[in-house]
Design a protein around this motif. Structure first.
Motif, PDB file in Angstrom:
ATOM      1  N   TRP A 184       0.798  -1.275  -0.024  1.00 12.61           N
ATOM      2  CA  TRP A 184       0.130  -0.024   0.058  1.00 12.61           C
ATOM      3  C   TRP A 184       0.820   1.362  -0.052  1.00 12.61           C
ATOM      4  CZ3 TRP A 184      -5.021  -0.429  -0.942  1.00 12.61           C
ATOM      5  CH2 TRP A 184      -5.507  -1.904  -0.377  1.00 12.61           C
ATOM      6  N   ILE A 201       1.673  -7.272   5.307  1.00  5.72           N
ATOM      7  CA  ILE A 201       1.065  -5.756   4.757  1.00  5.72           C
ATOM      8  C   ILE A 201       2.233  -4.751   4.773  1.00  5.72           C
ATOM      9  CG2 ILE A 201      -0.393  -3.971   5.330  1.00  5.72           C
ATOM     10  CD1 ILE A 201      -2.614  -5.914   5.846  1.00  5.72           C
ATOM     11  N   CYS A 227       2.987  -0.881   4.347  1.00  5.63           N
ATOM     12  CA  CYS A 227       2.676   0.433   4.116  1.00  5.63           C
ATOM     13  C   CYS A 227       3.646   1.378   5.045  1.00  5.63           C
ATOM     14  CB  CYS A 227       1.293   0.568   4.695  1.00  5.63           C
ATOM     15  SG  CYS A 227       1.120   0.611   6.557  1.00  5.63           S
ATOM     16  N   ASP A 229      -8.088  -7.255  -1.668  1.00  2.00           N
ATOM     17  CA  ASP A 229      -7.010  -6.668  -1.060  1.00  2.00           C
ATOM     18  C   ASP A 229      -7.480  -5.681   0.098  1.00  2.00           C
ATOM     19  OD1 ASP A 229      -5.367  -7.743  -2.789  1.00  2.00           O
ATOM     20  OD2 ASP A 229      -5.318  -6.046  -3.978  1.00  2.00           O
ATOM     21  N   THR A 252      -7.007  -6.298   4.203  1.00  2.33           N
ATOM     22  CA  THR A 252      -6.257  -5.301   5.209  1.00  2.33           C
ATOM     23  C   THR A 252      -7.104  -4.775   6.414  1.00  2.33           C
ATOM     24  OG1 THR A 252      -4.912  -4.556   3.050  1.00  2.33           O
ATOM     25  CG2 THR A 252      -5.131  -3.091   4.847  1.00  2.33           C
TER      26      THR A 252
END
Length: 434
Positions: A50, A364, A366, A393, A397
């Protein structure tokens, strides 16, 4: 002391903690591998990514890749050799400028090699020592550095509180008085979308103040170009005040998924910039593959609204899902999605544990933003949804963030985190904005 000795022993406020806590290649300078997109690899593991400003998903679109490859095969990376003013101009450079200007509703535009360098140079060229700059307190670093160049020329500047029109008007009154004393003029600088908070600049309200004050307006719409407005022409289009923006700037590093930038405005002013922006006068022209590839990207943004529609489908699903689960995402009005996690009482070790859990166990990736960008008890997880992401997705998340928030609340990370300096975390977030 030898000049280089202090550089070898002290890497500065970001580098030194990174070395001390082994944060290089993890929190700073991470290496994401594989095809650009939502699913990549980080340190040997698959991650849901992300952190790319690839808003419209054009980075790996087959038509874009083909245009880039064909242009590189035809022209190579050297053509044209030389600066635009001397020997590096071409019909395609000028065609690209014409089409960019038309898209954002301006008379003309000027291609820039880089966004950061380019807008700094534009500010430096537009104002002289007699002029006064008034700017939003949350302006991006590239704008701040451009303002510092103005200061070096003994120019005056005033900062107004973020998106606060009363503060802006107060500073416009100060600037008007100072400009009159010096025989100068006023330039107001702000952004279309603020890249950390996702807030939209109050461009319509700023333009309305032109009825009472004499100033020109420069807007950095890096995150708004391609994403905001009915056609993607930016926040000015969205708020119905594009005509009131005197200088419209955007980088190609976001929606265009490329290198370069442009600035657009009245023809006479753009001609002045073409002859007076030092960063362009003394630099090699943008290589032809970036020009040809840029024309293709602009064509797709202009003619294929489905990219923007898919982006906003994902944005709404993500942001609504986060709010429904009780997360604080601030006042974002754009794809930029800041998730503000409260009660981080364990300091840097707790933050480190949270980040590692997200990356190592939840898969994940980010960007992380910590103090002083946000208060000490808050951690910001900055998410950039794109048209390339799927609703699956998004759902994954949302579930992962709920699990992380629960662990944060019950103190699970306080014993398991490894110390890492906040400056090291901040560089990852800063890098994600450009």
């Amino acid at each position: 002391m030898d000049l280089f000795e202090k550089l070898r022993t002290n890497l500065g406020p970001i580098g030194s903690p990174s070395r001390e806590f082994n944060g290089h290649h993890y929190f700073a300078f991470p290496k994401l591998e594989g095809e650009l997109g939502p699913h990549m690899r980080f340190q040997g593991k698959d991650v849901l990514n992300w952190s790319l400003n690839n808003y419209l998903g054009l980075a790996n679109h087959p038509e874009v890749r083909k245009a880039d490859a064909d242009a590189a095969a035809q022209w190579g990376l050297a053509y044209p050799m030389g600066a635009r003013m001397m020997s590096g101009n071409s019909d395609l450079h000028e065609q690209f400028e014409k089409e960019l200007a038309q898209f954002v509703g301006k008379e003309d535009s000027f291609l820039l090699n880089y966004g950061y360098q380019g807008v700094m140079s534009a500010i430096e060229a537009v104002v002289d020592h007699r002029d006064v700059i008034v700017y939003d307190a949350e302006c991006h670093a590239c704008l701040i550095d451009g303002i510092r160049l103005h200061k070096a020329k003994m120019g005056e500047y005033y900062k107004f509180n973020h998106n606060d029109m009363a503060s802006l008007e107060k500073n416009l009154q100060r600037a008007t008085k100072k400009a009159a004393e010096k025989g100068g003029s006023i330039l107001v600088i702000t952004e279309g979308v603020f890249g950390m908070s996702g807030k939209v600049g109050s461009l319509d309200k700023i333009v309305a103040l032109k009825q009472s004050y004499n100033f020109r307006l420069l807007v950095d719409d890096a995150h708004g170009f391609g994403t905001m407005g009915e056609t993607g022409a930016g926040v000015g289009e969205m708020l119905g005040c594009q005509d009131g923006i005197d200088l419209y700037f955007s980088t190609f590093a976001k929606s265009m998924a490329a290198i370069g930038a442009f600035i657009a405005g009245d023809h006479d002013i753009i001609m002045y910039l073409k002859y007076n922006m030092r960063s362009q006068t003394y630099a090699k022209a943008l290589p032809m593959p970036y020009v040809v590839g840029g024309l293709k990207r602009l064509e797709m943004i202009r003619n294929s609204s489905e990219f923007r529609e898919k982006l906003w489908t994902n944005v709404r699903a993500l942001q609504e899902g986060l709010r429904e689960r009780g997360f604080d995402i601030g006042d974002t009005q754009s794809p930029v999605t800041p998730v503000l996690l409260q009660n981080v009482k364990g300091g840097i070790p707790e933050i480190t544990g949270l980040i590692r859990d997200l990356r190592e166990n939840k898969g994940i990736f980010c960007s992380i933003v910590v103090y002083p960008v946000v208060p000490k008890e808050i951690v910001m997880l900055r998410i950039i949804p794109t048209a390339a992401h799927t609703l699956e997705d998004v759902q994954y998340t949302l579930e992962a963030f709920s699990a992380v928030a629960e662990k944060l609340a019950n103190g699970s990370y306080r014993q398991n985190g490894a110390p890492i300096a906040p400056e090291t975390l901040e560089v990852s977030a800063e890098a994600a904005t450009e």
